[in-house]
Structures are given as structure tokens and as C-alpha cells.
Write an enzyme that holds these catalytic residues in place. Structure first.
Site, PDB file in Angstrom:
ATOM      1  N   HIS A 112      21.807  43.395 -18.547  1.00 20.08           N
ATOM      2  CA  HIS A 112      21.070  44.590 -18.938  1.00 20.08           C
ATOM      3  C   HIS A 112      21.267  45.764 -17.986  1.00 20.08           C
ATOM      4  O   HIS A 112      20.545  46.753 -18.097  1.00 20.08           O
ATOM      5  CB  HIS A 112      19.579  44.275 -19.034  1.00 20.08           C
ATOM      6  CG  HIS A 112      19.028  43.608 -17.798  1.00 20.08           C
ATOM      7  ND1 HIS A 112      18.881  44.262 -16.585  1.00 20.08           N
ATOM      8  CD2 HIS A 112      18.605  42.339 -17.591  1.00 20.08           C
ATOM      9  CE1 HIS A 112      18.384  43.418 -15.702  1.00 20.08           C
ATOM     10  NE2 HIS A 112      18.204  42.240 -16.271  1.00 20.08           N
ATOM     11  N   CYS A 167      15.594  44.530 -13.704  1.00 21.30           N
ATOM     12  CA  CYS A 167      14.984  43.394 -14.398  1.00 21.30           C
ATOM     13  C   CYS A 167      13.583  43.748 -14.906  1.00 21.30           C
ATOM     14  O   CYS A 167      13.208  43.372 -16.023  1.00 21.30           O
ATOM     15  CB  CYS A 167      14.921  42.185 -13.471  1.00 21.30           C
ATOM     16  SG  CYS A 167      16.545  41.554 -12.990  1.00 21.30           S
ATOM     17  N   CYS A 197     -10.158  55.832 -42.726  1.00 26.94           N
ATOM     18  CA  CYS A 197     -11.331  56.445 -43.347  1.00 26.94           C
ATOM     19  C   CYS A 197     -12.582  55.669 -42.924  1.00 26.94           C
ATOM     20  O   CYS A 197     -12.584  54.435 -42.964  1.00 26.94           O
ATOM     21  CB  CYS A 197     -11.182  56.416 -44.867  1.00 26.94           C
ATOM     22  SG  CYS A 197     -12.666  56.913 -45.763  1.00 26.94           S
ATOM     23  N   CYS A 224       2.060  11.304   4.574  1.00 31.60           N
ATOM     24  CA  CYS A 224       1.505  10.029   5.027  1.00 31.60           C
ATOM     25  C   CYS A 224       0.094   9.860   4.461  1.00 31.60           C
ATOM     26  O   CYS A 224      -0.667  10.823   4.322  1.00 31.60           O
ATOM     27  CB  CYS A 224       1.482  10.000   6.556  1.00 31.60           C
ATOM     28  SG  CYS A 224       0.672   8.547   7.253  1.00 31.60           S
ATOM     29  N   HIS A 244     -17.161  73.514 -44.023  1.00 32.82           N
ATOM     30  CA  HIS A 244     -16.470  73.546 -42.727  1.00 32.82           C
ATOM     31  C   HIS A 244     -15.753  74.861 -42.528  1.00 32.82           C
ATOM     32  O   HIS A 244     -15.487  75.603 -43.482  1.00 32.82           O
ATOM     33  CB  HIS A 244     -15.459  72.398 -42.629  1.00 32.82           C
ATOM     34  CG  HIS A 244     -14.299  72.578 -43.562  1.00 32.82           C
ATOM     35  ND1 HIS A 244     -14.377  72.304 -44.910  1.00 32.82           N
ATOM     36  CD2 HIS A 244     -13.031  73.033 -43.330  1.00 32.82           C
ATOM     37  CE1 HIS A 244     -13.207  72.562 -45.491  1.00 32.82           C
ATOM     38  NE2 HIS A 244     -12.378  73.005 -44.543  1.00 32.82           N
ATOM     39  N   CYS A 271       0.831  -1.209   0.000  1.00 27.98           N
ATOM     40  CA  CYS A 271       0.000   0.000   0.000  1.00 27.98           C
ATOM     41  C   CYS A 271       0.866   1.260   0.000  1.00 27.98           C
ATOM     42  O   CYS A 271       0.552   2.242  -0.688  1.00 27.98           O
ATOM     43  CB  CYS A 271      -0.935  -0.003   1.208  1.00 27.98           C
ATOM     44  SG  CYS A 271      -2.263  -1.232   1.099  1.00 27.98           S
ATOM     45  N   CYS A 295      -6.970  72.306 -40.812  1.00 27.59           N
ATOM     46  CA  CYS A 295      -7.896  72.110 -39.712  1.00 27.59           C
ATOM     47  C   CYS A 295      -8.244  70.641 -39.560  1.00 27.59           C
ATOM     48  O   CYS A 295      -7.624  69.767 -40.182  1.00 27.59           O
ATOM     49  CB  CYS A 295      -9.158  72.934 -39.953  1.00 27.59           C
ATOM     50  SG  CYS A 295     -10.076  72.416 -41.426  1.00 27.59           S
TER      51      CYS A 295
END
Length: 528
Positions: A252, A257, A284, A168, A320, A149, A297
Site C-alpha cells: 500500500h 500502515c 421526517c 519453577c 415561515h 510432580c 430556506c
């Protein structure tokens, strides 16, 4: 003749020059280096000495705590093989507290002898009566079951990857089983699994130990590196690979890091093309082509004829003015304009730092050829006067300083990008404080950069065509600038550690200490 080093294509500097010659040239212009903090000592652990390295720590714990090897291993695995931390907990709380904390119980007698006390026992797992005492095993917790077992239980746990802490199998019991009994019972029916179990215990010294890491070389060289004092350091393996011990990425510093991880991600995820399109163009609303506005503009017309508003991207009418577009109501005009301006400003800032980082990385690769060019030039000088002894160690020293300084200089730009940006240290520095620190750092960076370029120019001079007097003059200049770049590089590190990162509340940005002679080469672990 002095042999010169080389720089690999990935920017790591590796040197073949003898240290005595290089050090001799340095001593003419430098004082003894006094490190700002204790320099780490790194050792290489190969497959042959892995068991001996593990045995060293096990022996220390067994001797001080007077425990068996299985108990010492369990304690060390729990504390990730940090012997000093384990000893500190032991002194503060005692052995009983340590054991109860991790579910470790120590029997007064050896459990293997306990199994022979009774002629037969009952196994509460398989419900088998009259199990011979020699065929049952008892753990430190006192629970005894038949060996079959136990073996089945151990097999399942090992296959599930729980080799380092098999508990156990009694209900409600969390006591860890004796590894010697586990190995003995599993080996009877599954020899290969028992070997796997032993390998897991052995490799836990590297996998669970924060002070020991596999070399990240590809293909893997089979070595591991152990840092004795500080895990924030940069090391070189016996295979020649240099890496940051803390994060296993390429060297580095002076980037932390976290900064380097964010920089790599930014470079991968946001190419310059994508950044440019996002900041300078709009799709567009009709044909979805990208449209760039070069002035005027906020009224824009695509090549397909569709007019739209530059601020929000919505379709509009044709009539416009500077502040109004027919059939269109774009709210929050000022806010949209401000966001657009900030986006462009951030783009230019990113391009500024990334272009300079890339420029120095490219220079490092081009200077790769200097090693062989200088060796050829010095050989030519020696061949003209073969009887004259010439010392070219100053060239090796100059190359060493140039390669190391160029590396540091390139990584200083990603550091500055995050250090003086608005995201990483938001709330820890005010605008005025940030500007003062940025000027301080950039002044040192600029001075360092100018002298690195001067040293590079001197090393590219055709000294093989010079007479003796001009060669001697060039030698003194290279020695002078070699020492100067080293001093400026050290000052920049001190500025980063003491003036920039030091006062911050966040402790996630420690950097590897500056070492005048380059990245530390790990030494071979000596075993008896």
C-alpha cells in the site's frame, strides 16, 4: 522471445519476464539506482528450514554469551528474537543483569547430575519421603522435586499455553525451568504433549520474532518471511503473494500502515450511499422517510404533509420566512449552518479521493489483459519474418513500469486524503503549511499521473500493424516514458518521506522504500 508478466485480479503485479532482458532495456536510459536508504534483504523460511533458521540465532547467542541452548532460547524469546538488541543490552549491562531481569538462573553444574548426589530426597509438593535420587530433578534455582510432580506441573503449564516460559513450581520462585528437563519428563507420560511443547518452542521463532512473519496467503502456503534489516518493507513470497511486511496487509505504499488501515475501515464502514444520505437528507419527524432539500430556506415539508426545520429536524408550523418558522425556535442558527456546510465539504473531499483511487484500481484490472495482448502482437510480428531476431524486452519493461506505477498512483490518493485532512495530523501542521505541502505533492502527483496515462496509451498501440520504422519509433517512446515514470515515482516517494512525513513529530507513518524493479522477491533461505 521475451515472456511477459501478468497482474493478478487483486492488483498485485507478478512478472514472468527474464530479468536480464528487462535490465538491458533499462540500462539504455537509466543510471545505476542509488537507494535513499539501505534496501532490506528478505528470505523465505519454509517448514524444512525453520529449525536451521532458529539454530543460526541460537548459535550466535550461545557463542557470544557462553550459555546453554535453553538459556539462549529464553533470552531470545524475551527479546523477541532480536539478536542485535540482546547483544546491545549484554554489552551495556552484562549477563548477570540480563538473567535477573527475566528470572533466569544458571547453575554451575548440570542439574541432571545433581539429582544422583543423594540416594533419596523429600518432595515438598506431594510430601513423599524417600524419593529415589534418580526419580527427582533439580532446576537451576536449586529446587528439587520428584519427577511425577514436575511432570504434572509441566503438563498444566503446556496445556495453558505457557510452553515458552515455564517457571519453577516452588513458592515465590520465578526462575525459568530447563526446557530439556521439561521435554524429558513430559515425554514419559504424555508423548503427544511433549511434541506440542517442542513445536511451541520452534514456532516461537516466528510468533515472537518481529523480523519474521507468516505469509498471509489464503490458503496458507506454509512459508514465513524473514526481513534482515528493516521491518518496514514490501515483500513477495514464493507463492506469488505480495504484502506489507510491517502490517501483513496488501502492498500500500506510499500510504503508511496506519493510513491504509484507516482507509480500509472508512471504505467498509461508510459507503457512499450512507455518506450521501447523512449529508444531503434528513428524516421526517412524522413518517421518518428521508427528505432531500434542493433549494430554498430551511422550511421543509415532507410528502406526508409534515413541515419541519431543516437545521434541527424538529416539527414546525406552516407559516415561515427566510429566517423564521412559526411555532419553532431553532437556536444556534449560524453554528448549525456552518456544520452542515462542513459536512458537505468533507463528503465532496472523500468522494474526490475515493473516486480517483477506484479509477486507478479499475484501470489496473483492465490493463491486466495487456500482457496477453502484447504477447500476441509480438508473436504476430515474429511470424511475418521468422528469420529476423527481434528483441521485445522493451515491452516487458514498459509493462513492469506501468503496473507498478499504477499501483503507487492509486495508493497515493488515500495517502493525500489523510495527509492533508484535519484529523490525523491535527496540531502538527498549520493551515498555511498544509496548503503549501499539498500543492507540492499534487503537482508531482499530477505530473506522474499524466505520464502514466501516456505510457498506458503507447502500450495499447497496434504496433503489430506498423512497419519496421514505426515500431522502432514506438520502442524509443516506450523506453523513454518507462524511465520517466520510474523517475517521477521515485521523486514522489522522496517528497513523501523527506518533505511531508519527515518533519512530523509522529513516528507512526514510515513507508516502505521505493524499489525501481518492484516489490522485493524474498529469496530461499540457504541451509547447510
Amino acid at each position: 522471445m521475451t515472456e511477459f508478466g501478468y497482474v493478478s485480479s487483486d492488483g498485485d503485479d507478478c512478472f514472468l519476464s527474464d530479468l536480464e532482458s528487462v535490465d538491458g532495456a533499462e540500462n539504455e536510459v537509466e543510471e545505476v539506482e542509488i537507494p535513499t536508504r539501505k534496501a532490506p534483504c528478505c528470505q523465505i523460511i519454509n517448514k524444512e528450514c525453520l529449525m536451521a533458521a532458529q539454530r543460526d540465532d541460537l548459535s550466535r547467542v550461545m557463542d557470544l554469551l557462553a550459555v546453554r541452548e535453553c538459556h539462549a532460547r529464553t533470552l531470545l524469546i524475551y527479546y523477541r528474537w532480536d539478536v542485535e538488541k540482546l547483544f546491545s543490552e549484554y554489552v551495556e549491562n552484562g549477563l548477570a543483569s540480563l538473567c535477573s531481569k527475566i528470572g533466569l538462573r544458571m547453575s554451575a553444574e548440570n542439574s541432571s547430575s545433581d539429582s544422583s548426589l543423594a540416594s533419596s530426597v523429600r518432595c515438598d509438593i506431594c510430601m513423599e519421603d524417600d524419593v529415589p535420587g534418580t526419580s527427582a530433578s533439580q532446576m537451576d534455582c536449586g529446587h528439587r522435586f520428584c519427577d511425577d510432580c514436575w511432570a504434572a506441573h509441566f503438563t498444566v503449564k503446556i496445556n495453558e499455553g505457557q510452553s515458552k516460559s515455564i517457571m519453577c513450581m516452588a513458592e515465590g520462585c520465578n526462575v525459568i525451568c530447563d526446557e530439556a528437563i521439561v521435554a524429558k519428563l513430559v515425554s514419559k507420560s504424555h508423548p503427544a504433549l511433549a511434541k506440542k511443547f517442542q513445536n511451541h518452542l520452534l514456532e516461537s521463532y516466528i510468533v515472537d520474532n518481529k523480523m519474521v512473519k507468516w505469509c498471509p496467503s489464503v490458503p496458507h502456503c506454509g512459508n514465513a518471511i524473514r526481513a534482515e534489516d528493516d521491518e518496514v518493507c514490501e515483500v513477495e513470497c514464493a507463492c506469488g503473494l505480495q504484502f506489507c511486511f510491517s502490517c501483513s496487509a496488501e502492498t500500500h505504499s506510499p500510504c503508511s500502515c496506519l493510513m491504509w488501515k484507516l482507509w480500509k475501515k472508512k471504505c467498509q464502514d461508510e459507503s457512499e450511499t450512507v455518506k450521501y444520505l447523512a449529508a444531503h437528507t434528513k428524516p421526517c419527524p412524522k413518517c421518518h422517510k428521508f427528505v432531500e432539500k434542493n433549494g430554498g430556506c430551511n422550511f421543509v415539508r415532507c410528502v406526508c404533509g409534515q413541515p419541519f426545520c431543516w437545521l434541527c429536524g424538529g416539527a414546525t408550523g406552516l407559516l415561515h420566512t427566510n429566517t423564521y418558522i412559526t411555532n419553532h425556535s431553532c437556536g444556534r442558527y449560524e453554528e448549525q449552518a456552518k456544520k452542515s456546510k462542513l459536512a458537505k465539504s468533507e463528503l465532496h473531499r472523500y468522494l474526490h479521493y475515493s473516486s480517483r483511487y477506484k479509477a486507478h484500481q479499475d484501470s489496473l484490472k483492465l490493463e491486466n489483459t495487456l500482457t496477453y495482448a502484447l504477447k500476441k502482437k509480438s508473436s504476430a510480428l515474429e511470424s511475418t519474418e521468422p528469420n529476423q531476431v527481434r528483441d521485445f524486452s522493451w515491452l516487458a519493461t514498459g509493462l513492469h513500469r506501468l503496473f507498478r506505477s499504477r499501483q503507487v498512483l492509486s495508493y497515493s490518493y488515500p495517502f493525500a486524503y489523510f495527509m492533508f485532512g484535519d484529523d490525523l495530523f491535527k496540531g502538527e501542521m498549520g493551515k498555511e503549511e498544509r496548503e503549501i505541502k499539498q500543492r507540492l505533492f499534487e503537482d508531482q502527483q499530477q505530473q506522474f499521473e499524466e505520464n502514466v496515462e501516456r505510457l498506458s496509451h503507447l502500450l495499447n498501440r497496434p504496433f503489430d500493424q506498423y512497419d519496421e520504422g514505426k515500431v522502432s519509433e514506438l520502442r524509443m517512446q516506450i523506453v523513454e516514458y518507462s524511465a520517466l515514470t520510474d523517475s517521477l515515482c521515485r521523486k514522489m516517494y522522496e517528497c513523501v518521506e523527506n518533505d511531508l512525513l519527515g518533519p512530523l513529530q509522529s513516528g507512526a507513518h514510515s513507508i516502505a522504500p521505493y524499489r525501481s524493479r518492484g516489490v522485493e522477491r524474498a529469496s530461499e533461505l540457504m541451509t547447510s
